[in-house]
Each structure stands twice: as C-alpha cells, then as structure tokens.
Design a protein around this motif. Structure first.
Motif, PDB file in Angstrom:
ATOM      1  N   UNK A  75     -71.527  36.982  86.631  1.00  0.00           N
ATOM      2  CA  UNK A  75     -70.421  37.772  86.096  1.00  0.00           C
ATOM      3  C   UNK A  75     -69.283  36.860  85.673  1.00  0.00           C
ATOM      4  N   UNK A  76     -68.812  37.069  84.441  1.00  0.00           N
ATOM      5  CA  UNK A  76     -67.639  36.354  83.929  1.00  0.00           C
ATOM      6  C   UNK A  76     -66.594  37.409  83.592  1.00  0.00           C
ATOM      7  N   UNK A  77     -65.417  37.280  84.206  1.00  0.00           N
ATOM      8  CA  UNK A  77     -64.303  38.200  83.944  1.00  0.00           C
ATOM      9  C   UNK A  77     -63.242  37.407  83.180  1.00  0.00           C
ATOM     10  N   UNK A  91     -73.034  35.094  91.183  1.00  0.00           N
ATOM     11  CA  UNK A  91     -72.160  34.009  90.725  1.00  0.00           C
ATOM     12  C   UNK A  91     -71.011  34.647  89.942  1.00  0.00           C
ATOM     13  N   UNK A  92     -69.793  34.180  90.195  1.00  0.00           N
ATOM     14  CA  UNK A  92     -68.614  34.825  89.634  1.00  0.00           C
ATOM     15  C   UNK A  92     -67.659  33.804  89.039  1.00  0.00           C
ATOM     16  N   UNK A  93     -67.188  34.081  87.823  1.00  0.00           N
ATOM     17  CA  UNK A  93     -66.151  33.279  87.185  1.00  0.00           C
ATOM     18  C   UNK A  93     -65.048  34.228  86.733  1.00  0.00           C
ATOM     19  N   UNK A  94     -63.800  33.897  87.105  1.00  0.00           N
ATOM     20  CA  UNK A  94     -62.662  34.736  86.721  1.00  0.00           C
ATOM     21  C   UNK A  94     -61.631  33.859  86.022  1.00  0.00           C
ATOM     22  N   UNK A  95     -61.265  34.242  84.807  1.00  0.00           N
ATOM     23  CA  UNK A  95     -60.208  33.509  84.110  1.00  0.00           C
ATOM     24  C   UNK A  95     -58.847  33.896  84.670  1.00  0.00           C
ATOM     25  N   UNK A  96     -57.937  32.939  84.659  1.00  0.00           N
ATOM     26  CA  UNK A  96     -56.578  33.205  85.100  1.00  0.00           C
ATOM     27  C   UNK A  96     -55.959  34.261  84.202  1.00  0.00           C
ATOM     28  N   UNK A 127     -62.907  29.405  89.362  1.00  0.00           N
ATOM     29  CA  UNK A 127     -61.690  29.833  88.677  1.00  0.00           C
ATOM     30  C   UNK A 127     -61.582  29.042  87.385  1.00  0.00           C
ATOM     31  N   UNK A 128     -61.523  29.753  86.281  1.00  0.00           N
ATOM     32  CA  UNK A 128     -61.439  29.103  84.976  1.00  0.00           C
ATOM     33  C   UNK A 128     -60.002  29.102  84.486  1.00  0.00           C
ATOM     34  N   UNK A 129     -59.643  28.102  83.721  1.00  0.00           N
ATOM     35  CA  UNK A 129     -58.279  28.049  83.163  1.00  0.00           C
ATOM     36  C   UNK A 129     -58.211  28.775  81.854  1.00  0.00           C
TER      37      UNK A 129
END
Length: 129
Positions: A75-77, A91-96, A127-129
């Motif tokens: 999941x990418x948010x 697996x999780x990625x969340x943009x700021x 955590x993605x920028x």
C-alpha cells in the motif's frame, strides 16, 4: 491493442460516478467516484477520486479520498490522500502530508503457516518525502 498477456487495465474516468461493488481481476485506475466496495488486483486512485466503501487489492496506490477500510499487500498512500477507515497492510509507504483517520494493522495472511519463523513477519513502514 490486443495482447496475449492475461493482464488488463480498466480506467474509470473523473466523469463517472458508480453506485455498487466493483470486482475486477484486472488492474484498476479510478478517477471518478465509487459508492461501494472495490476488490481488484492492483488499484491506482487519482487525486480527484472518492471511494466510499472497502478497498481490497494486492497493491494499491491511493491519492484521493477513501471512506472505508483498506486491505492491501503493498500500500502506498500519497500526500494528497484523505483516508477515513482502518488500514490493513503487509508493506506500507506513506508520503508526508497524507491524512489517515483510523487504525493501522499489519496483516498476516499466512496465520496457519507454522513453518515460517515469527521473526520474518516484521511490519514494514516507510516514510517518503
């Protein structure tokens, strides 16, 4: 555009509003609004999209509004996403800048697999920028 590959891609444009559940064995791109549950292999949600219902996908990349639970292996948010509901992921990625109102829970799809060591199923959070 016909391909021998069994993978297909469906697009719901920004001018579409659908009431009802969507079940697709294909990849799905949604820019419009959906009132109902979505189940598909891969979901890409555009910034203008609104989904009211549960989302279940192997992979999901969310940029719009979701009001309902989300279950995805990957999941990418994105930063434009606004999510209200519980999130179940491998697996999780969340943009700021992304907004999520709900609980996060790492899911374990192979609960019955006793052969897998417990230490291998660590939640992955990026955590993605």
């Amino acid at each position: 555009m016909a391909s021998k590959n069994s993978s297909t891609f469906s697009v719901l444009g920004s001018d579409l509003a659908i009431k009802g559940d969507i079940k697709a064995s294909a990849d799905l791109h949604i820019d419009g609004s959906v009132e109902g549950d979505i189940a598909c292999t891969s979901l890409v949600q555009g910034e203008t999209s609104k989904v009211t219902g549960a989302v279940e996908a192997e992979t999901a990349r969310l940029a719009g509004t979701v009001d309902g639970s989300i279950t995805a292996r990957e999941l990418v948010i994105l930063k434009t996403a606004r999510i209200t509901g519980d999130v179940f992921y491998d697996a999780l990625t969340i943009e700021q800048g992304a907004q999520v109102e709900g609980r996060f829970a790492h899911r374990n799809p192979k609960k019955t697999a006793a052969a897998a060591p417990k230490g291998d199923a660590k939640p992955e959070l990026q955590l993605a920028n």
